[in-house]
Each structure stands twice: as C-alpha cells, then as structure tokens.
Design a protein around this motif. Structure first.
Motif, PDB file in Angstrom:
ATOM      1  N   SER A   1       0.847  -1.138  -0.024  1.00  8.99           N
ATOM      2  CA  SER A   1       0.033  -0.032   0.149  1.00  8.99           C
ATOM      3  C   SER A   1       0.911   1.353   0.140  1.00  8.99           C
ATOM      4  CB  SER A   1      -0.881  -0.034   1.253  1.00  8.99           C
ATOM      5  OG  SER A   1      -0.205  -0.006   2.391  1.00  8.99           O
TER       6      SER A   1
ATOM      7  N   SER B   1      -6.664  -4.287  -8.622  1.00  6.52           N
ATOM      8  CA  SER B   1      -6.708  -2.843  -7.972  1.00  6.52           C
ATOM      9  C   SER B   1      -8.225  -2.259  -8.124  1.00  6.52           C
ATOM     10  CB  SER B   1      -5.753  -2.115  -8.684  1.00  6.52           C
ATOM     11  OG  SER B   1      -5.836  -0.744  -8.007  1.00  6.52           O
TER      12      SER B   1
ATOM     13  N   GLY C   1      -2.451   3.766  -3.991  1.00  5.38           N
ATOM     14  CA  GLY C   1      -2.165   2.616  -4.933  1.00  5.38           C
ATOM     15  C   GLY C   1      -1.007   2.513  -5.798  1.00  5.38           C
TER      16      GLY C   1
END
Length: 332
Positions: free
Chosen positions: A78, A102, A82
């Motif tokens: 993280s 994602s 992102g």
C-alpha cells in the motif's frame, strides 16, 4: 565463383537460422501459456489487508489455486493512493507470475491527479474486471443523527467544514465520491485520508471520524452489526438486496459512484498468457460458491474479455477525469 557461392550459401543459412529461431520463439509462447502456471503466482494488491480491495482478489486467488494446482498468493503493497503497489507490478517480469488487482485509482484516476508517476497505467495489460460494488454514505450513528441524505445535507450546510469524512486516501474513489457529493450538494466536508478502507473504517467505528463514502463490501458487515449507519447507496438505482435503502440520486439527481476491482498484468505480458488467466477468472466468476462470496461483499460479478476490459478502462479514465476537473480535486 566458389567464394561467391559460399557467401550466398552462408547468407541463406543465416536467414534460414534466423527464421527458424523466430518460428521456434513464436511456437514457444503458446506452449508457455499452455503450461502456465508452473510455480506460484503473486497478485499485488496496492491497498492494506482487510478492505474489499484485498478480500475480493483473495476469493479469486483461492479458486485459481485449486484450478491450476499452483499457489496464488496476495501481496499487499500500500501507499500513495495505490501507486506503490502498482509500480511494483508494472516493473515485474511480464510472464504472468506477477499480477495487479486494484480498484480504479492507480489504473484510471491517478494519472489525472498526480504530477508524476513512475509507471504508465495505460501500459498495463487488462485481464478482467472481477466485480463492481456500489459506494454508499455510511456514518457513525453516535456522531451523526441524520438518517437521510436530505438531513445529512442540511446538517452539513449548518456546520460547514465540521463534519469529518474518512477516505481510503487522496485520489481514491471514496475521496472523489466525497468531492462529487460536496460539489453537487453544495456543502463542505473535512477530508481525512487513510491508507485504505480498513483503517478508515476502524476509525469511523471508533468515532475518530464522522462519515465515509465507502463501497458496501466490508462496511455492510459493520452496518449489519449496528456499528455504522447506512444512509444511502451511490448506485444509479436501488440495490436489489437493499430495496429499502434509498439512493443518493433520489436527492441529488444523476449522482452515481461504483467501485470496481480489476486484474491486470505487467506491460508486454504475452496475449496467450493473458487469455489463459482471463479464462480462469471468467470460469471462477461462474462458480456458485464464488458468486455467493462476492454477493456477501455486495459485489456484482463482471468478467468479460481483455478487449472489453480495455474499453471499460478508457471510459472510466474520462469519467473520473471529469470529476477531478469539475470538483477541482487536488492532493492537498
């Protein structure tokens, strides 16, 4: 004459050898895809464990592990909305053994928000959108008494900048959904960014923040437990499983925000390998047990071809770019 013939023969042999090498290389790709995978496949998730962005790919990874007879593991990387995890995946070998799962930010949003990225989101090879989950306005019931969108807006207008709203991080879908809401409702909320849904929801439940525009995935479990109050969903129409919960659009016409979760491969990953992974994901999405687990996350299975996924990404880039521009969203 003999020397000239030898030279011609040498060139012909060179061309023949080159053609043979190219032909063998072309044959090797389908064979490589046919054997894929022969070892552990890693799926990078660019957000912390615990949120829907983490739970959904684990469902697919578990199914693919059994399908392929090889481990499919999740690695959480993280940070930076992102971008940290996406960069790791973008720079991995394009052999199918490192993938990225994602939500929208590093794939279709961040290129219009961050002044510089160390990877090109448009170079990822789309595999499939696994599922879509409606976003929703959830609040801490001890901090916010409002039970409707209209009441929430009235309270926010009477207390400009005083209602805190948690987000998964600057530039994430929860952040942009909040900004879209503020623009359309003509209110001002106080943005509190986190590094993913899980830590944001923890603080929302604990009362450190007042509200959040989160996807229904994990937050719905907290609503059912009475720890959070679901005010409205951000889908364009009411959710079938929640027919009594109104949409934000019923108060703010045309308001819509849905979070999707997609699987992509590093740039230049061979089509044959991408197609095999795509086939596995689509088969998983047809499995009744997978469908039930996704339903528990309020997720709608999507699937489809890599080409359809690429077209969807293109449309999403434009949609979120318009939100960023219209709402004057910045990272500050």
């Amino acid at each position: 004459m003999m020397s000239k013939n030898r030279a011609v023969s040498s060139r012909c042999f060179g061309w023949t050898l080159s053609a043979l090498v190219l032909a063998l290389g072309a044959m090797a790709l389908p064979a490589q895809a046919q054997d894929f995978p022969t070892r552990t496949v890693k799926i990078v998730v660019p957000f912390p464990a615990g949120g829907t962005a983490d739970v959904m790919p684990r469902i697919i990874a578990d199914w693919l592990s059994r399908k392929w007879g090889q481990s499919v593991i999740i690695e959480n990387r993280s940070g930076a909305g992102g971008n940290v995890g996406a960069e790791v995946a973008a720079k991995a070998d394009p052999d199918g053994y490192t993938l990225l799962s994602s939500p929208p930010p590093p794939l279709v949003i961040n290129q219009n928000l961050y002044p510089h990225l160390d990877f090109d989101p448009q170079q990822f090879v789309p595999i499939a959108v696994v599922g879509r989950v409606p976003n929703a306005l959830v609040v801490n019931p001890d901090k916010i008494a409002a039970g409707t969108v209209k009441d929430f807006i009235a309270y926010a207008q009477a207390n400009p900048g005083k209602i805190t709203t948690a987000t998964q991080g600057n530039g994430t879908t929860s952040h942009l959904t909040s900004e879209l809401f503020q623009m359309m409702a003509k209110v001002k909320l106080q943005n509190v960014p986190y590094r993913g849904s899980a830590p944001a929801l923890n603080d929302l439940v604990g009362g450190a923040v007042d509200s959040m525009f989160d996807n229904l995935g994990v937050s719905m479990q907290l609503v059912k437990a009475g720890k959070l109050k679901l005010v409205a969903v951000a889908a364009s129409k009411r959710v079938t499983t929640l027919p009594d919960v109104p949409t934000i659009a019923e108060t703010l016409p045309e308001f819509s925000s849905v979070t999707w979760y997609a699987l992509v491969a590093p740039p230049k990953t061979p089509t044959a390998i991408v197609d095999k992974i795509n086939a596995g994901v689509n088969e998983a999405l047809r499995d009744p047990d997978v469908q039930k687990r996704l339903a528990d996350l309020s997720a709608e299975p999507v699937g489809g071809t890599p080409q359809a996924t690429a077209a969807y990404f293109h449309d999403e880039v434009e949609r979120w770019k318009n939100v960023i521009t219209s709402a004057h969203v910045t990272l500050d």
